[in-house]
Design a protein around this motif. Structure first.
Motif, PDB file in Angstrom:
ATOM      1  N   SER A  13      -9.176 -46.119  51.080  1.00 22.87           N
ATOM      2  CA  SER A  13      -9.450 -44.695  51.275  1.00 22.87           C
ATOM      3  C   SER A  13      -9.537 -44.030  50.082  1.00 22.87           C
ATOM      4  CB  SER A  13      -8.102 -44.375  52.108  1.00 22.87           C
ATOM      5  OG  SER A  13      -8.061 -44.778  53.234  1.00 22.87           O
ATOM      6  N   ALA A  14      -8.804 -44.457  49.165  1.00 22.22           N
ATOM      7  CA  ALA A  14      -8.976 -43.706  47.728  1.00 22.22           C
ATOM      8  C   ALA A  14     -10.378 -43.928  47.089  1.00 22.22           C
ATOM      9  CB  ALA A  14      -7.912 -44.606  46.874  1.00 22.22           C
ATOM     10  N   ALA A  15     -10.903 -45.209  47.131  1.00 15.77           N
ATOM     11  CA  ALA A  15     -12.304 -45.437  46.830  1.00 15.77           C
ATOM     12  C   ALA A  15     -13.288 -44.498  47.168  1.00 15.77           C
ATOM     13  CB  ALA A  15     -12.794 -46.812  47.077  1.00 15.77           C
ATOM     14  N   LYS A  16     -13.057 -44.412  48.930  1.00 15.56           N
ATOM     15  CA  LYS A  16     -14.031 -43.549  49.452  1.00 15.56           C
ATOM     16  C   LYS A  16     -13.908 -42.036  49.180  1.00 15.56           C
ATOM     17  CE  LYS A  16     -14.474 -46.414  53.429  1.00 15.56           C
ATOM     18  NZ  LYS A  16     -13.842 -46.778  55.065  1.00 15.56           N
ATOM     19  N   MET A  17     -12.582 -41.538  48.694  1.00 12.83           N
ATOM     20  CA  MET A  17     -12.587 -40.181  48.427  1.00 12.83           C
ATOM     21  C   MET A  17     -13.211 -40.022  46.906  1.00 12.83           C
ATOM     22  SD  MET A  17      -8.322 -39.461  49.698  1.00 12.83           S
ATOM     23  CE  MET A  17      -8.756 -37.704  49.037  1.00 12.83           C
ATOM     24  N   GLN A  18     -12.796 -41.097  46.235  1.00 13.87           N
ATOM     25  CA  GLN A  18     -13.445 -40.913  44.773  1.00 13.87           C
ATOM     26  C   GLN A  18     -15.015 -40.844  45.128  1.00 13.87           C
ATOM     27  OE1 GLN A  18     -12.471 -40.431  41.845  1.00 13.87           O
ATOM     28  NE2 GLN A  18     -10.156 -41.202  42.320  1.00 13.87           N
ATOM     29  N   TRP A  19     -15.439 -41.540  45.880  1.00 11.96           N
ATOM     30  CA  TRP A  19     -17.043 -41.518  46.142  1.00 11.96           C
ATOM     31  C   TRP A  19     -17.400 -40.114  46.696  1.00 11.96           C
ATOM     32  CZ3 TRP A  19     -21.366 -43.820  44.992  1.00 11.96           C
ATOM     33  CH2 TRP A  19     -22.541 -43.438  45.861  1.00 11.96           C
ATOM     34  N   ASN A  20     -16.689 -39.427  47.448  1.00  7.15           N
ATOM     35  CA  ASN A  20     -17.085 -38.107  47.903  1.00  7.15           C
ATOM     36  C   ASN A  20     -17.027 -37.274  46.890  1.00  7.15           C
ATOM     37  OD1 ASN A  20     -17.712 -38.991  50.546  1.00  7.15           O
ATOM     38  ND2 ASN A  20     -15.573 -38.959  51.155  1.00  7.15           N
ATOM     39  N   ILE A  21     -16.048 -37.223  46.038  1.00  6.21           N
ATOM     40  CA  ILE A  21     -15.911 -36.496  44.746  1.00  6.21           C
ATOM     41  C   ILE A  21     -16.932 -36.491  43.970  1.00  6.21           C
ATOM     42  CG2 ILE A  21     -14.417 -35.846  42.889  1.00  6.21           C
ATOM     43  CD1 ILE A  21     -11.793 -36.291  44.672  1.00  6.21           C
ATOM     44  N   ALA A  22     -17.424 -37.762  43.659  1.00  8.64           N
ATOM     45  CA  ALA A  22     -18.559 -37.817  43.009  1.00  8.64           C
ATOM     46  C   ALA A  22     -19.821 -37.218  43.591  1.00  8.64           C
ATOM     47  CB  ALA A  22     -18.917 -39.429  42.428  1.00  8.64           C
ATOM     48  N   MET A  23     -20.024 -37.293  44.782  1.00 10.87           N
ATOM     49  CA  MET A  23     -21.005 -36.683  45.542  1.00 10.87           C
ATOM     50  C   MET A  23     -21.093 -35.181  45.490  1.00 10.87           C
ATOM     51  SD  MET A  23     -23.084 -39.217  46.567  1.00 10.87           S
ATOM     52  CE  MET A  23     -22.886 -39.729  44.984  1.00 10.87           C
ATOM     53  N   ILE A  24     -19.915 -34.831  45.416  1.00 12.32           N
ATOM     54  CA  ILE A  24     -19.826 -33.163  45.566  1.00 12.32           C
ATOM     55  C   ILE A  24     -20.127 -32.770  44.038  1.00 12.32           C
ATOM     56  CG2 ILE A  24     -17.740 -31.249  45.337  1.00 12.32           C
ATOM     57  CD1 ILE A  24     -16.542 -32.971  47.572  1.00 12.32           C
ATOM     58  N   LEU A  25     -19.650 -33.385  43.003  1.00  6.50           N
ATOM     59  CA  LEU A  25     -20.064 -33.185  41.666  1.00  6.50           C
ATOM     60  C   LEU A  25     -21.606 -33.185  41.625  1.00  6.50           C
ATOM     61  CD1 LEU A  25     -17.167 -34.735  39.748  1.00  6.50           C
ATOM     62  CD2 LEU A  25     -17.622 -32.141  40.191  1.00  6.50           C
ATOM     63  N   GLU A  26     -22.191 -34.328  41.879  1.00  8.98           N
ATOM     64  CA  GLU A  26     -23.473 -34.446  41.633  1.00  8.98           C
ATOM     65  C   GLU A  26     -24.302 -33.201  42.603  1.00  8.98           C
ATOM     66  OE1 GLU A  26     -27.190 -37.494  43.008  1.00  8.98           O
ATOM     67  OE2 GLU A  26     -25.017 -38.413  42.749  1.00  8.98           O
ATOM     68  N   ALA A  27     -23.689 -32.860  43.647  1.00 11.41           N
ATOM     69  CA  ALA A  27     -24.434 -31.813  44.328  1.00 11.41           C
ATOM     70  C   ALA A  27     -24.337 -30.498  43.736  1.00 11.41           C
ATOM     71  CB  ALA A  27     -24.053 -31.779  45.992  1.00 11.41           C
ATOM     72  N   LYS A  28     -23.339 -30.258  43.259  1.00 13.01           N
ATOM     73  CA  LYS A  28     -22.948 -29.154  42.357  1.00 13.01           C
ATOM     74  C   LYS A  28     -23.739 -29.159  40.935  1.00 13.01           C
ATOM     75  CE  LYS A  28     -20.138 -26.622  44.629  1.00 13.01           C
ATOM     76  NZ  LYS A  28     -20.437 -25.297  45.092  1.00 13.01           N
ATOM     77  N   THR A  29     -23.989 -30.068  40.305  1.00 11.08           N
ATOM     78  CA  THR A  29     -24.756 -29.898  39.331  1.00 11.08           C
ATOM     79  C   THR A  29     -26.206 -29.832  39.640  1.00 11.08           C
ATOM     80  OG1 THR A  29     -23.328 -31.926  38.398  1.00 11.08           O
ATOM     81  CG2 THR A  29     -25.802 -31.715  37.459  1.00 11.08           C
ATOM     82  N   VAL A  30     -26.761 -30.556  40.711  1.00  4.34           N
ATOM     83  CA  VAL A  30     -28.254 -30.063  41.114  1.00  4.34           C
ATOM     84  C   VAL A  30     -28.305 -28.700  41.615  1.00  4.34           C
ATOM     85  CG1 VAL A  30     -29.969 -30.441  43.009  1.00  4.34           C
ATOM     86  CG2 VAL A  30     -28.813 -32.472  41.957  1.00  4.34           C
ATOM     87  N   GLU A  31     -27.383 -28.163  42.162  1.00 10.13           N
ATOM     88  CA  GLU A  31     -27.243 -26.454  42.579  1.00 10.13           C
ATOM     89  C   GLU A  31     -27.190 -25.902  41.130  1.00 10.13           C
ATOM     90  OE1 GLU A  31     -23.954 -23.527  44.579  1.00 10.13           O
ATOM     91  OE2 GLU A  31     -24.274 -25.670  45.593  1.00 10.13           O
ATOM     92  N   ALA A  32     -26.316 -26.058  40.374  1.00  7.86           N
ATOM     93  CA  ALA A  32     -26.178 -25.278  39.286  1.00  7.86           C
ATOM     94  C   ALA A  32     -27.360 -25.385  38.307  1.00  7.86           C
ATOM     95  CB  ALA A  32     -24.904 -25.926  38.253  1.00  7.86           C
ATOM     96  N   GLU A  33     -28.227 -26.558  38.276  1.00  8.07           N
ATOM     97  CA  GLU A  33     -29.590 -26.551  37.658  1.00  8.07           C
ATOM     98  C   GLU A  33     -30.527 -25.695  38.168  1.00  8.07           C
ATOM     99  OE1 GLU A  33     -32.163 -28.086  34.731  1.00  8.07           O
ATOM    100  OE2 GLU A  33     -29.771 -28.202  34.772  1.00  8.07           O
ATOM    101  N   LYS A  34     -30.511 -25.810  39.316  1.00  9.41           N
ATOM    102  CA  LYS A  34     -31.650 -24.895  40.241  1.00  9.41           C
ATOM    103  C   LYS A  34     -31.282 -23.473  39.937  1.00  9.41           C
ATOM    104  CE  LYS A  34     -32.791 -28.127  44.150  1.00  9.41           C
ATOM    105  NZ  LYS A  34     -32.495 -28.127  45.536  1.00  9.41           N
ATOM    106  N   ALA A  35     -30.152 -22.906  39.963  1.00 10.34           N
ATOM    107  CA  ALA A  35     -29.828 -21.537  39.872  1.00 10.34           C
ATOM    108  C   ALA A  35     -30.015 -21.262  38.310  1.00 10.34           C
ATOM    109  CB  ALA A  35     -28.348 -21.406  39.955  1.00 10.34           C
ATOM    110  N   ARG A  36     -29.689 -22.153  37.507  1.00 11.28           N
ATOM    111  CA  ARG A  36     -30.065 -21.879  35.968  1.00 11.28           C
ATOM    112  C   ARG A  36     -31.535 -21.651  35.696  1.00 11.28           C
ATOM    113  NH1 ARG A  36     -31.980 -24.332  31.466  1.00 11.28           N
ATOM    114  NH2 ARG A  36     -32.718 -26.077  32.653  1.00 11.28           N
TER     115      ARG A  36
END
Length: 112
Positions: A13-36
């Motif tokens: 469960s902890a590993a899955k949560m870490q994976w999901n957090i990594a995916m959130i951060l990756e999506a936020k990075t893409v979103e921030a780059e597009k906005a920039r």
């Protein structure tokens, strides 16, 4: 369910949560780059009536990003504290984690 199985479920469960957090951060990075890129190409000095407005908008965006990162940091801290508690609880038995990973030296089969 045995203690070993419960610990494995907690680790999974902890590993899955870490994976999901990594995916959130990756999506936020893409979103921030597009906005920039959009802001650089479409928003110029003429878009703001005053210099204060030119400063306020980026600060609002940065504030939102900082809040999101603080929230993810709290989640990570909670996960870390849970893992520490789990590991410290079994520290004294058979080399930690109740010997559930074997002695760490052999060719145990973990595929089951």
């Amino acid at each position: 369910m045995s203690k070993e199985q419960a610990m494995m479920h907690m680790l999974e469960s902890a590993a899955k949560m870490q994976w999901n957090i990594a995916m959130i951060l990756e999506a936020k990075t893409v979103e921030a780059e597009k906005a920039r890129n959009w802001i650089i190409n479409h928003v110029g000095m003429q878009a703001f009536e005053q210099n204060e407005d030119q400063l306020k908008k980026p600060l609002e965006i940065h504030e939102q990003l900082v809040e999101m990162l603080e929230g993810l940091t709290r989640v990570q801290t909670g996960l870390c504290n849970n893992m520490k508690a789990l590991l410290e609880a079994d520290e004294g038995s058979e080399g930690g984690m109740g010997g559930m990973f074997g002695d760490g030296m052999g060719g145990e089969d973990f595929s089951t």
